[in-house]
Design a protein around this motif. Structure first.
Motif: not given
Length: 83
Positions: A16-20, A58-59, A63-69
């Motif tokens: 994720l590079k933004d918060n959408a 995730g981590a 300058d971004a965070v990882t995610f799973s969905a």
């Protein structure tokens, strides 16, 4: 391009590079995203309405965070193969 009238469920991971998506997940309402486009490099592209059944942050990463969905289609979707 193929139009599919059956459902598809996917487990996805990304950055994720933004918060959408975070705003969507924390809004408390439906996590339905209309006209969503999911590109899979070298495979193709899914386009349609999708429901995010769950999402995990995730981590930090560059300058971004990882995610799973977990994502499920909602109605028809199209699949377009990569060139």
């Amino acid at each position: 391009m193929c139009i599919r009238d059956r459902s598809i469920d996917m487990s996805v991971e990304g950055i994720l590079k933004d918060n959408a998506l975070i705003q969507l997940a924390s809004a408390g309402g439906s996590m339905l995203i209309s006209e969503y486009e999911m590109n899979i490099p070298g495979i193709g592209k899914f386009t349609g309405d999708f429901y995010f059944g769950s999402m995990e942050i995730g981590a930090e990463y560059n300058d971004a965070v990882t995610f799973s969905a977990e994502i499920q289609s909602s109605g028809e979707y199209t699949f377009t193969e990569a060139p």
